[in-house]
Write a protein that holds these residues in place. Structure first.
Motif, PDB file in Angstrom:
ATOM      1  N   PRO A  41       5.379   5.485   8.879  1.00  0.00           N
ATOM      2  CA  PRO A  41       5.961   5.135   7.570  1.00  0.00           C
ATOM      3  C   PRO A  41       6.497   3.698   7.586  1.00  0.00           C
ATOM      4  O   PRO A  41       7.029   3.234   8.594  1.00  0.00           O
ATOM      5  N   VAL A  42       6.326   3.011   6.454  1.00  0.00           N
ATOM      6  CA  VAL A  42       6.662   1.587   6.376  1.00  0.00           C
ATOM      7  C   VAL A  42       8.132   1.414   5.964  1.00  0.00           C
ATOM      8  O   VAL A  42       8.629   2.117   5.092  1.00  0.00           O
ATOM      9  N   GLN A  92      -6.582   7.719   5.942  1.00  0.00           N
ATOM     10  CA  GLN A  92      -6.305   6.480   5.215  1.00  0.00           C
ATOM     11  C   GLN A  92      -7.386   6.155   4.186  1.00  0.00           C
ATOM     12  O   GLN A  92      -7.088   5.626   3.120  1.00  0.00           O
ATOM     13  N   ALA A 127      -2.830   8.788  -6.246  1.00  0.00           N
ATOM     14  CA  ALA A 127      -1.516   9.428  -6.143  1.00  0.00           C
ATOM     15  C   ALA A 127      -1.165  10.139  -7.449  1.00  0.00           C
ATOM     16  O   ALA A 127      -0.675  11.264  -7.448  1.00  0.00           O
ATOM     17  N   ARG A 128      -1.448   9.470  -8.568  1.00  0.00           N
ATOM     18  CA  ARG A 128      -1.105  10.062  -9.869  1.00  0.00           C
ATOM     19  C   ARG A 128      -1.939  11.297 -10.157  1.00  0.00           C
ATOM     20  O   ARG A 128      -1.501  12.196 -10.863  1.00  0.00           O
ATOM     21  N   PHE A 175      -1.707  12.904  -1.865  1.00  0.00           N
ATOM     22  CA  PHE A 175      -0.542  12.390  -1.150  1.00  0.00           C
ATOM     23  C   PHE A 175      -0.855  12.327   0.328  1.00  0.00           C
ATOM     24  O   PHE A 175      -1.372  13.285   0.903  1.00  0.00           O
ATOM     25  N   MET A 176      -0.551  11.176   0.958  1.00  0.00           N
ATOM     26  CA  MET A 176      -0.697  11.103   2.408  1.00  0.00           C
ATOM     27  C   MET A 176       0.664  10.858   3.043  1.00  0.00           C
ATOM     28  O   MET A 176       1.366   9.916   2.663  1.00  0.00           O
ATOM     29  N   ALA A 177       1.027  11.699   3.994  1.00  0.00           N
ATOM     30  CA  ALA A 177       2.219  11.443   4.798  1.00  0.00           C
ATOM     31  C   ALA A 177       1.785  10.510   5.916  1.00  0.00           C
ATOM     32  O   ALA A 177       0.883  10.827   6.685  1.00  0.00           O
ATOM     33  N   PHE A 178       2.412   9.323   5.974  1.00  0.00           N
ATOM     34  CA  PHE A 178       1.976   8.282   6.895  1.00  0.00           C
ATOM     35  C   PHE A 178       2.304   8.623   8.347  1.00  0.00           C
ATOM     36  O   PHE A 178       3.357   9.178   8.643  1.00  0.00           O
ATOM     37  N   GLY A 183       2.001   6.216  -6.150  1.00  0.00           N
ATOM     38  CA  GLY A 183       1.770   6.255  -7.591  1.00  0.00           C
ATOM     39  C   GLY A 183       2.305   5.039  -8.343  1.00  0.00           C
ATOM     40  O   GLY A 183       2.150   4.931  -9.548  1.00  0.00           O
ATOM     41  N   ARG A 191       2.058   1.853  -3.495  1.00  0.00           N
ATOM     42  CA  ARG A 191       0.953   2.258  -4.374  1.00  0.00           C
ATOM     43  C   ARG A 191       0.493   3.678  -4.048  1.00  0.00           C
ATOM     44  O   ARG A 191       0.119   4.438  -4.944  1.00  0.00           O
ATOM     45  N   ALA A 245      -6.647   8.080   1.193  1.00  0.00           N
ATOM     46  CA  ALA A 245      -5.502   7.572   0.438  1.00  0.00           C
ATOM     47  C   ALA A 245      -5.809   6.237  -0.242  1.00  0.00           C
ATOM     48  O   ALA A 245      -5.089   5.821  -1.144  1.00  0.00           O
ATOM     49  N   GLY A 246      -6.865   5.544   0.231  1.00  0.00           N
ATOM     50  CA  GLY A 246      -7.280   4.315  -0.452  1.00  0.00           C
ATOM     51  C   GLY A 246      -6.881   3.024   0.229  1.00  0.00           C
ATOM     52  O   GLY A 246      -6.845   1.970  -0.405  1.00  0.00           O
ATOM     53  N   ARG A 247      -6.608   3.078   1.529  1.00  0.00           N
ATOM     54  CA  ARG A 247      -6.237   1.862   2.263  1.00  0.00           C
ATOM     55  C   ARG A 247      -7.442   0.943   2.316  1.00  0.00           C
ATOM     56  O   ARG A 247      -8.540   1.343   2.745  1.00  0.00           O
ATOM     57  N   PHE A 274       0.826  -1.206   0.000  1.00  0.00           N
ATOM     58  CA  PHE A 274       0.000   0.000   0.000  1.00  0.00           C
ATOM     59  C   PHE A 274       0.863   1.260   0.000  1.00  0.00           C
ATOM     60  O   PHE A 274       0.574   2.238  -0.692  1.00  0.00           O
ATOM     61  N   ALA A 303      -8.116   3.453  -7.614  1.00  0.00           N
ATOM     62  CA  ALA A 303      -7.076   2.662  -6.933  1.00  0.00           C
ATOM     63  C   ALA A 303      -6.102   3.629  -6.258  1.00  0.00           C
ATOM     64  O   ALA A 303      -5.965   4.769  -6.703  1.00  0.00           O
ATOM     65  N   PRO A 304      -5.422   3.199  -5.190  1.00  0.00           N
ATOM     66  CA  PRO A 304      -4.496   4.090  -4.486  1.00  0.00           C
ATOM     67  C   PRO A 304      -3.478   4.750  -5.423  1.00  0.00           C
ATOM     68  O   PRO A 304      -3.191   5.946  -5.290  1.00  0.00           O
ATOM     69  N   GLU A 305      -2.940   3.958  -6.380  1.00  0.00           N
ATOM     70  CA  GLU A 305      -1.924   4.527  -7.263  1.00  0.00           C
ATOM     71  C   GLU A 305      -2.510   5.592  -8.192  1.00  0.00           C
ATOM     72  O   GLU A 305      -1.849   6.568  -8.548  1.00  0.00           O
TER      73      GLU A 305
END
Lengths: 440, 255
Positions: free
Chosen positions: B88-89, B46, B77-78, B82-85, A397, A394, B49-51, A391, B72-74
């Motif tokens: 962050p992972v 979230q 974004a395109r 934009f989400m600042a987590f 982008g 994604r 952002a599409g979680r 996620f 879709a999340p991507e």
């Protein structure tokens, strides 16, 4: 042994007799071969009732009548090999096609003076002394049916001798290519490598088979690493998707010798890769790493052994697997610490990424510890692509497919990044990427 | 109007967390969303952002004229979300630079722009690195792996600077930061403020809003926005505590 498959054994005996009749092998080798065929006839092909072969059923190998792989013309070999991966490594190389040396595809340019890289058959015929001293000593044929078969039908392969106090500037590349015949064929590559004391070398062993032809490669490589030497060994198995590949790599390390082996398995319908090192001198260091990327109906079984025979040795092992489709993997990692091997430091890890619900992995660490002052750890994981990481990518982008590939490649690179020879490392990364991109 | 959230309900499992959110964010505006723990702030971020662990059960979100929840999340974004987590992972094995270039190029490609090669990209990010005082070594390291808490949060804002979104959602970017790190992050965010960019700043603490001054403040409680106002609302909240508003909710709920 009641659990063995013994049909067709007479066919093997028949071919052995023919080989013997045609043979011009010296007496010492003829004796080893005879011992080996006797071992094989006694052992037969293993079945899953044999603990060592529990998850790998070789009945399809046992029941196929393989013929010796036919000789092919240099032109035909050249046109198939040139396009294959790894051909561009630009290092001294010995290429074998259908088990026979292909001088027109080989080149020893850039090899340091005094280093021997040549056909094993020629070395035997030339009466090279260390060959007699070391051949069939490290890989025992008494208990292993495939090693026994390889030894009985031992014909050719590479003889590599690095003289003492020599650091090679380029790797040595041994490449085995099988080109299809009209019927299933077999080759028995046999390599013998001697790294003299205080030397340093990189050895690459590659197995390729274009198309989707069925054949068996039964390979054995014996490596002796003498005192205070450093060896990097990389094997790439990228056989045809219909091939069988059974290979044994045995390393013998003496005092302060260090050996780093990486086995990359991409090909074959059914493969068994046995890699073992005996740490037989104090201060030795061994690394056994592996990466397998499997898809479709592939079955790959990795059996490794780290045998700590002397004190103050360390070993590291990291095997990672990526499994798609209905593929199955086996990892069996044995660490033996003998009574004399105090202060042993050994770490083993097997990590698997299952990309489909139908893929299976059987992973089993096996520790046999007979000394009391040692440090041994092991662990295994089986998991899927991390949903949070997916996620995260994604949400920036990157498409789902690309994100999955990126995470999968990252998982694999953990193993490949440990290969020191940069050109090979990058080439292998590209092979793995290509392989992942073509997966359905 | 860049973003319009209408009666948004969302749940995780059987647990309803958002219970009817209405919010309008105009282009160039900065909205702060405050609220106690468990009020649904992070869920809202979230969901936008599409979680996919959250299920939207009711309502809609119109972003830049499009139905955001169907994307879709991507694709979000395109299109500039934009989400600042908050957390962050870490992604072992993928270098920060490689990841960011792949992301920026995916977005550029979507807009029919040429992809940036490695050299151009390096030149482009250098300036942004300076802005957030990002050490060069962080760029070659795997994404967030071994980063300190502060480095991770800075990396999020750095990504925002590189991806240049139209709508930035900052999910508790201030939590866990010391005052120096907070100032760096705030400076990065303020440098990104523009009439063509909107921001939703989700925070538990008023402190962040001293540095990132919002145009509007909303207070979330139990899955609903219970109060909206100008920036002064944050100060009032600071003085009176969240208990003040929970009381207010109860007061409106009872006849």
């Amino acid at each position: 042994m009641t659990t063995a498959i013994k049909e067709n054994l007479d066919v093997y005996l028949q071919s052995f007799r023919e080989l013997e009749r045609r043979g011009k092998a010296p007496e010492w080798l003829a004796r080893i071969r005879t011992e080996a065929i006797e071992s094989f006839l006694d052992l037969g092909f293993p079945t899953p009732r044999d603990e060592e072969w529990k998850y790998t059923n070789v009945a399809s190998i046992a029941r196929t009548l393989f013929e010796p792989a036919p000789a092919v013309t240099a032109e035909r070999a050249a046109e198939r090999v040139a396009t294959q991966a790894l051909a561009e490594l630009e290092c001294p190389r010995l290429v074998f096609v259908n088990g026979r040396p292909a001088p027109e595809l080989s080149s020893l340019e850039g090899l340091e003076a005094g280093i021997k890289v040549m056909s094993l058959e020629k070395a035997v015929a030339g009466g090279t002394e260390p060959v007699e001293r070391y051949l069939a000593r490290t890989a025992g044929h008494a208990t292993h049916p495939f090693v026994a078969l390889n030894t009985a039908f031992l014909q050719d392969g590479a003889w590599v001798e690095i003289t003492k106090r020599t650091a090679l500037s380029k790797p040595i590349y041994l490449l085995y290519v099988t080109l299809p015949g009209s019927k299933p064929t077999v080759t028995y590559p046999r390599n013998l490598v001697l790294i003299g004391r205080e030397s340093q070398a990189t050895l690459i062993e590659g197995y390729l088979g274009p198309g989707d032809s069925a054949y068996l490669t039964n390979a054995v490589t014996e490596i002796v690493v003498e005192e205070n030497s450093v060896l990097e060994y990389v094997k790439l198995q990228n056989e045809s998707p219909a091939a069988f590949h059974v290979a044994t790599v045995k390393m013998q390390q003496t005092r302060n010798a260090s050996a780093h082996a990486t086995t990359v398995t991409l090909g074959a319908r059914l493969a068994r890769e046995e890699t073992a090192s005996v740490l037989d001198g104090e201060g030795g260091e061994a690394t056994l790493n592996g990466l397998y990327v499997l898809t479709g109906e592939q079955h790959v079984d990795h059996h490794t052994t780290l045998d700590h025979a002397k004190a103050h040795c360390s070993s590291r092992e990291l095997y990672k697997g990526i499994l798609e489709g209905r593929s199955t993997g086996v990892f069996n990692g044995k660490i033996i610490v003998r009574p004399d091997a105090q202060k042993t430091d050994s770490k083993q890890s097997n990590k698997n990424l299952l990309l489909s619900e139908d893929a299976t992995i059987n992973t089993k660490p096996q520790l046999e510890i007979y000394a009391d002052d040692v440090k041994c750890t092991h662990g295994a994981t089986v998991g899927q692509i991390d949903a949070e990481a997916l996620f995260y990518l994604r949400s920036r982008g990157i498409s789902q497919r690309e994100a999955r590939n990126l995470l999968t490649v990252a998982f694999a690179n953990d193993v490949l990044d440990k290969i020191k020879y940069a050109r090979l490392r990058e080439r292998l990364k590209a092979s793995v990427l290509e392989r992942l991109a073509t997966q359905p | 109007m860049l973003l319009e959230i209408k009666n948004l309900h969302a749940k995780v499992g059987a647990n309803e967390i958002l219970k009817g959110i209405d919010l309008k964010v105009g282009l160039g505006e900065v909205h702060a969303i405050m609220g106690p723990n468990g009020s649904g702030k992070s869920t809202l971020a979230q969901v936008l952002a599409g979680r996919d662990v959250y299920t939207v059960t009711e309502g809609e979100v119109i972003y830049d004229g499009k139905n955001l929840l169907e994307m879709a999340p991507e694709d979000r974004a395109r299109e500039g979300v934009f989400m600042a987590f908050q957390y962050p992972v870490e992604i072992p094995g993928v270098s920060n630079t490689y990841f960011l270039r792949a992301a920026r190029n995916a977005i550029r490609k979507h807009h029919g722009q040429e992809e940036m090669d490695a050299m151009d990209f390096l030149t482009f990010i250098r300036e942004k690195m300076k802005l957030l005082e990002m050490d060069e070594s962080l760029m070659t390291r795997p994404v967030n792996e071994g980063f300190s808490g502060g480095e991770k949060k800075r990396n999020e804002i750095f990504q925002m600077a590189v991806l240049e979104p139209k709508l930035a959602i900052l999910d508790e970017t201030d939590s866990g930061l010391d005052i120096d790190a907070l100032k760096i992050v705030a400076r990065g965010v303020n440098a990104m403020r523009s009439k063509d960019r909107s921001m939703i700043v989700v925070t538990h603490y008023q402190r962040l809003l001293n540095y990132i001054v919002p145009d509007f403040v909303h207070v979330l409680s139990d899955g609903r926005i219970v109060k909206s106002g100008r920036k002064e609302l944050a100060l009032e909240l600071e003085q009176k505590g969240y208990g003040w508003l929970e009381g207010a909710v109860n007061a409106t709920a009872s006849p």
